[in-house]
Design a protein around this motif. Structure first.
Motif, PDB file in Angstrom:
ATOM      1  N   GLY A 151      -8.660 -12.739   5.359  1.00 16.41           N
ATOM      2  CA  GLY A 151      -8.880 -11.603   4.880  1.00 16.41           C
ATOM      3  C   GLY A 151      -7.960 -11.258   3.977  1.00 16.41           C
ATOM      4  O   GLY A 151      -6.618 -11.318   3.962  1.00 16.41           O
ATOM      5  N   ILE A 153      -6.502  -8.213   1.376  1.00 17.19           N
ATOM      6  CA  ILE A 153      -6.460  -6.646   0.961  1.00 17.19           C
ATOM      7  C   ILE A 153      -6.117  -6.653  -0.388  1.00 17.19           C
ATOM      8  O   ILE A 153      -4.920  -6.641  -0.819  1.00 17.19           O
ATOM      9  N   HIS A 174     -12.615 -13.434   2.637  1.00 19.06           N
ATOM     10  CA  HIS A 174     -13.243 -11.817   2.564  1.00 19.06           C
ATOM     11  C   HIS A 174     -12.149 -10.848   1.815  1.00 19.06           C
ATOM     12  O   HIS A 174     -11.010 -11.108   2.309  1.00 19.06           O
ATOM     13  N   TYR A 176     -10.928  -7.137   0.675  1.00 17.66           N
ATOM     14  CA  TYR A 176     -11.220  -5.827   1.004  1.00 17.66           C
ATOM     15  C   TYR A 176     -10.669  -4.865  -0.142  1.00 17.66           C
ATOM     16  O   TYR A 176      -9.471  -5.182  -0.310  1.00 17.66           O
ATOM     17  N   ARG A 178     -10.325  -0.764  -1.722  1.00 16.03           N
ATOM     18  CA  ARG A 178     -10.615   0.520  -1.308  1.00 16.03           C
ATOM     19  C   ARG A 178     -11.765   1.162  -2.536  1.00 16.03           C
ATOM     20  O   ARG A 178     -12.125   2.236  -2.336  1.00 16.03           O
ATOM     21  N   HIS A 215     -15.748  -6.726  -0.055  1.00 15.20           N
ATOM     22  CA  HIS A 215     -16.170  -5.311   0.773  1.00 15.20           C
ATOM     23  C   HIS A 215     -15.380  -4.397  -0.187  1.00 15.20           C
ATOM     24  O   HIS A 215     -14.322  -4.241  -0.056  1.00 15.20           O
ATOM     25  N   VAL A 218     -13.740   0.023   0.866  1.00 14.68           N
ATOM     26  CA  VAL A 218     -12.929  -0.171   2.374  1.00 14.68           C
ATOM     27  C   VAL A 218     -11.355   0.288   2.215  1.00 14.68           C
ATOM     28  O   VAL A 218     -10.623  -0.519   1.581  1.00 14.68           O
ATOM     29  N   VAL A 220      -8.200  -0.047   3.719  1.00  7.70           N
ATOM     30  CA  VAL A 220      -7.455  -0.614   4.796  1.00  7.70           C
ATOM     31  C   VAL A 220      -6.547   0.629   5.547  1.00  7.70           C
ATOM     32  O   VAL A 220      -5.731   1.197   4.703  1.00  7.70           O
ATOM     33  N   LEU A 229      -7.970  -6.571  11.154  1.00  4.18           N
ATOM     34  CA  LEU A 229      -8.212  -7.713  10.173  1.00  4.18           C
ATOM     35  C   LEU A 229      -7.530  -8.975  10.604  1.00  4.18           C
ATOM     36  O   LEU A 229      -7.847 -10.146  10.863  1.00  4.18           O
TER      37      LEU A 229
END
Length: 480
Positions: A151, A153, A174, A176, A178, A215, A218, A220, A229
């Motif tokens: 994952g 971020i 993946h 992520y 915002r 994604h 999102v 976090v 995560l």
């Protein structure tokens, strides 16, 4: 490989791609340089001296094999040139556009002193644009799929570079973010005249086709926790960048129409993308018809002044406390800004913002550069009784960026930070104080260049792979 087409710098002059006239480019946000045609790209690439110690490569954060892909371009072997260029750089079409080549590769070219440097960035852009046109840019296809997932971020350059490198190894990746689009500051911070958004979105589509899952929207720490995560993925990478704008403390700072650079640039970029931006539509973040004062001397300040020109500002002034030779931004960007009508107020610094309710002026004092400080730069000193006021309908603060308080935002008090607020990592493993949580890019090194974020993303991908392999090996040992 032959070099009979090279070393032409002694009789072939440096030539950049055609640059649109300043009066023309003031009217739109299109890129200011045309692309090389094939003959000109080959001609300029042939100026490379193929020196024994390639300082262009030494001073490239990615250690790009520049002499080889210049030679291949000169020989018309563009597909091979792209293969070598993309072997060390995940986004050559982006770095070719926005890297400050005058400070990095081109600024350290060995022929620079007598013959002007090779136009490395423009050739890099030409190679990659040709690769896209010819269908040579392919999504990553791993030899085998792995069950482990990572994952990430942050969907900026560091996170995306790591994502692609991990995907090549077969990991389930993946990302992520915002924001509602992938790309980070490449989408919302850098204006179109330097990096058109379809260039970033085109690369994002290639990454999606590689099997990377994005994604968006999102946040976090709010929508999903770091703990969740860590439970979901075999490793987590924090590549958020730094978005907290530096504040200035002086009288009048709270007046209306005193804005942060990122708010201003994001409003402009979102408007260009077709989004509805109320603060732009009501005129708050629109420079049209206004006297604009931008405070700062970095590349973000250059983005602001040149954006204001294109929005139809009445006047645009840039206030910087050092002189032109000592400013941190690209000298090429300063030259472009001057051509477009920006006035630079060197050796000046704001002491107050004036006005009733809204700003109507920036009161500054003159600066004298004294003896060098601990960093080696001359320390700015205020010249007594030197105040003067610049009329301003809008003031934009471009003072740089600091990291957000990630332990607080993520709800992870055990996440250690440095005294500057950046995430603390083991510089060998690139792991944070949380097991299996890595960090890379600006959130570790502080606000820096896209090319450094790409380098960090590539490096941390190697460390994440080593970590997962070590865990897998340890599990096998226990099982046996």
């Amino acid at each position: 490989m032959t070099t009979d087409r090279m070393l032409k710098f002694v009789h072939t002059a440096k030539r950049m791609p055609a640059k649109r006239a300043a009066e023309e480019r003031r009217r739109d946000f299109g890129e200011i340089y045309d692309e090389f045609v094939e003959d000109h790209a080959q001609e300029q690439a042939s100026r490379c001296s193929q020196c024994g110690v390639p300082y262009c490569q030494v001073h490239c954060p990615l250690s790009n094999n520049i002499p080889d892909w210049l030679m291949l371009t000169a020989e018309g072997r563009l597909e091979e040139a792209y293969e070598i260029s993309s072997a060390t750089n995940n986004f050559p079409e982006i770095c070719g556009r926005i890297c400050p080549q005058d400070r990095l590769c081109e600024g350290n070219c060995v022929i620079e002193k007598g013959f002007d440097s090779v136009t490395i960035g423009s050739v890099e852009k030409y190679i990659t644009e040709t690769a896209f046109e010819q269908g040579w840019v392919k999504p990553a296809k791993p030899v085998r799929e792995r069950k482990e997932s990572v994952g990430i971020i942050g969907g900026g350059p560091g996170g995306l570079a790591a994502a692609e490198q991990l995907r090549k190894r077969g990991y389930q990746v993946h990302v992520y973010d915002r924001y509602d689009r992938i790309g980070g500051l490449m989408i919302y911070g850098i204006p179109n005249f330097k990096l058109e958004k379809d260039v970033v979105q085109r690369r994002t589509r290639v990454l999606e086709e590689s099997g990377i899952t994005f994604h968006t929207g999102v946040d976090v720490g709010k929508d999903i926790t770091v703990a969740e995560l860590r439970e979901k993925h075999d490793a987590v990478l924090v590549a958020t960048g730094v978005y907290k704008t530096r504040e200035m403390k002086c009288p009048g700072i709270g007046l209306g129409n005193v804005h942060q650079a990122l708010d201003y640039l994001t409003a402009s970029n979102r408007t260009g993308l077709g989004d509805k931006v109320p603060a732009f539509e009501d005129g708050s973040l629109d420079a049209n018809g206004k006297d604009i004062v931008v405070i700062g001397g970095g590349d973000t300040a250059m983005d602001c002044v040149r954006t204001a020109i294109r929005q139809g500002a009445k006047s645009v002034k840039c206030v910087y406390r050092r002189d032109k030779a000592n400013m941190p931004g690209s000298q090429r960007e300063v030259q472009n800004a001057e051509e477009e009508g920006v006035e630079f107020m060197w050796l000046a610094a704001p002491e107050a913002f004036t006005g009733e309710g809204a700003v109507d002026g920036v009161r500054c004092h003159r600066i004298h550069l004294g003896v060098p400080d601990s960093t080696g730069r001359q320390a700015p000193q205020v010249v007594p009784d030197s105040s003067f006021t610049i009329p301003a309908d809008m003031a934009i603060l471009a003072l740089g960026f600091d990291p957000e308080d990630l332990p607080e935002l993520f709800g992870e008090k055990e996440l250690k930070v440095s005294r500057w607020g950046t995430l603390s990592v083991d510089f060998t493993s690139m792991m944070t104080s949380l097991d299996g949580v890595f960090a890379a890019g600006d959130i570790v090194r502080g606000a820096s260049l896209v090319v450094w974020a790409v380098r960090d993303g590539r490096d941390v991908a190697d460390q994440i792979h080593a970590y997962i392999e070590q865990k897998a090996s340890a599990s096998l040992d226990l099982a046996s």
